[in-house]
Design an enzyme around this catalytic site. Structure first.
Site, PDB file in Angstrom:
ATOM      1  N   ASP A   9      -7.013  -4.739  -4.010  1.00 23.03           N
ATOM      2  CA  ASP A   9      -6.712  -3.346  -3.584  1.00 23.03           C
ATOM      3  C   ASP A   9      -5.451  -2.964  -4.368  1.00 23.03           C
ATOM      4  O   ASP A   9      -5.144  -1.941  -4.633  1.00 23.03           O
ATOM      5  CB  ASP A   9      -6.613  -3.149  -2.223  1.00 23.03           C
ATOM      6  CG  ASP A   9      -7.718  -4.068  -1.504  1.00 23.03           C
ATOM      7  OD1 ASP A   9      -7.988  -5.008  -1.752  1.00 23.03           O
ATOM      8  OD2 ASP A   9      -7.629  -3.544  -0.041  1.00 23.03           O
ATOM      9  N   ASP A  40       0.834  -1.175  -0.049  1.00 25.34           N
ATOM     10  CA  ASP A  40       0.041   0.011  -0.112  1.00 25.34           C
ATOM     11  C   ASP A  40       0.674   1.179   0.076  1.00 25.34           C
ATOM     12  O   ASP A  40       0.428   2.012   0.024  1.00 25.34           O
ATOM     13  CB  ASP A  40      -0.974   0.011   1.188  1.00 25.34           C
ATOM     14  CG  ASP A  40      -2.099  -0.896   0.968  1.00 25.34           C
ATOM     15  OD1 ASP A  40      -2.441  -0.974  -0.231  1.00 25.34           O
ATOM     16  OD2 ASP A  40      -2.629  -1.571   1.871  1.00 25.34           O
TER      17      ASP A  40
HETATM   18  N1  GLY Z   1      -6.621  -1.522   1.129  1.00 24.63           N
HETATM   19  C1  GLY Z   1      -7.375  -2.234   2.281  1.00 24.63           C
HETATM   20  C2  GLY Z   1      -8.923  -1.649   2.599  1.00 24.63           C
HETATM   21  O1  GLY Z   1      -9.475  -1.183   1.586  1.00 24.63           O
HETATM   22  O2  GLY Z   1      -9.416  -1.607   3.426  1.00 24.63           O
END
Ligand code: GLY
Length: 370
Positions: free
Chosen positions: A152, A95
């Protein structure tokens, strides 16, 4: 006379003009706000938590719309906390795309700051370092999760595409394409929905199994995962021109739009029990941004109409313009089964995507993902 989207964007900017000073006073990167309380920082992993880029991203959106220095200063205050995390290596994961593209990447885009460019390239190199040549980018750091990839990550790929353009080095984009192809093959289901987590054998790349992740159950449709897939494949098409990604985005969008509630809000999981009132407006705000981009990419105005249905629902029912809390968008849910990160509350990443969607409609969006 401003239309309702311009009016909402001005109201949001006005509110963040007031409440951003409270974030600096508290010394946190805002994660959420509750009625009557201050900004609250991340629930886990301190400033390495994956959501840390959305607050500076929100400040850069406000700066792009107003050119007010206070927004730039607050974005950079949060960015310093994020770049300090480069040393806390054990927590950073895939992320870094969300975290640094919307913070340092936005800074470089809007101001040309050279250190911001270096920091964004540093983040891109960290993301590259997570690539498993068996065919996927590893999501998380737990030793038992060496083979996990999640939907994601389609959003994080924009950081790699950007890095290739910026450095004229094709490695970043090649890795992004391999991961996007794996996601296309393994996550997209025949009905246009997507899985949240697929576990691969980290040695061979063979599929091991699906996990339910943040959704209701195995095989269900976590709505935020659907939104990440919709927006992420649209961005992958924008970055490559590969029509297979556009087709995937359209299939996911079709499925998402079929599940928009009559009030314009978004269930947390499209397969949740009908008796369960569990909403995630964050998913609706992300999908609205993705649908606006997709309408343009696919030259299909109907996707924009669907985005407006989502936004109208949010503006009619779930925006808190009062002084009661610091943030705006309400009824966001971090995860179907884990209430620790927030359930039916304001989350700063929801505010980010609400403002991005409004900025897109009002022509002030600086285009932070491409
Ligand atoms: N990327 C993790 C979420 O959307 O909670």
């Amino acid at each position: 006379m401003p239309n309702r989207y311009e009016d909402a964007l001005h109201r949001a900017i006005d509110k963040f003009r007031r409440t951003s000073a409270l974030a600096a006073q508290a010394g946190v990167i805002p994660y959420k706000s509750e009625p009557g309380g201050p900004w609250i920082g991340s629930p886990y992993d301190g400033n390495s938590w994956w959501t840390g880029g959305f607050w500076p991203g929100l400040m850069w959106q406000c700066y792009a719309a107003t050119r007010e220095e206070a927004f730039l200063r607050e974005a950079r205050r949060a960015q310093r906390l994020l770049t300090d995390e480069f040393r806390a290596f054990r927590y950073l994961n895939h992320d870094v795309g969300f975290m640094y593209l919307l913070s340092c990447g936005a800074d470089y885009r809007l101001t040309g700051d050279r250190q911001a460019r270096e920091d964004t390239l540093h983040a891109a190199s960290l993301l590259m370092g997570r690539f498993n040549p068996a065919g996927f980018i590893r999501a998380w750091n737990e030793p038992e999760r060496t083979g996990y990839a999640i939907i994601d990550c389609m959003m994080n790929l924009s950081l790699l595409f950007w890095a290739s353009r910026e450095t004229h080095d094709p490695r970043f984009a090649k890795v992004a394409r391999i991961h996007a192809d794996t996601t296309l093959r393994e996550f997209l289901r025949p009905d246009g929905s997507v899985s949240h987590i697929i576990e691969f054998d980290p040695d061979t790349g063979a599929r091991v199994r699906e996990w339910p992740g943040q959704g209701y159950a195995l095989g269900s449709q976590w709505s935020r995962g659907q939104a990440w897939g919709l927006y992420g494949f649209t961005l992958a098409f924008r970055n490559t021109g590969d029509r297979r990604y556009l087709d995937a985005a359209c299939a996911i969008a079709d499925n998402f739009v079929r599940h928009i509630r009559p009030d314009g809000l978004t269930d947390c999981d499209f397969c949740q029990p009908p008796t369960e009132e569990r909403i995630d407006n964050l998913a609706g705000a992300i999908a609205a941004c993705g649908l606006i981009e997709l309408a343009d990419a696919a030259e299909t105005p109907a996707w924009r109409d669907a985005a407006l249905r989502l936004l109208d629902g949010l503006l009619a029912h779930c925006c808190d313009w009062t002084e009661a809390r610091c943030g705006v968008l309400t009824m966001c849910t971090a995860s179907y089964h884990d209430d620790g990160a927030g359930r039916h509350t304001n989350l700063t990443y929801g505010d980010y995507f609400l403002v991005e969607a409004l900025a897109r409609l009002c022509g002030t969006d600086p285009g932070l993902w491409i």
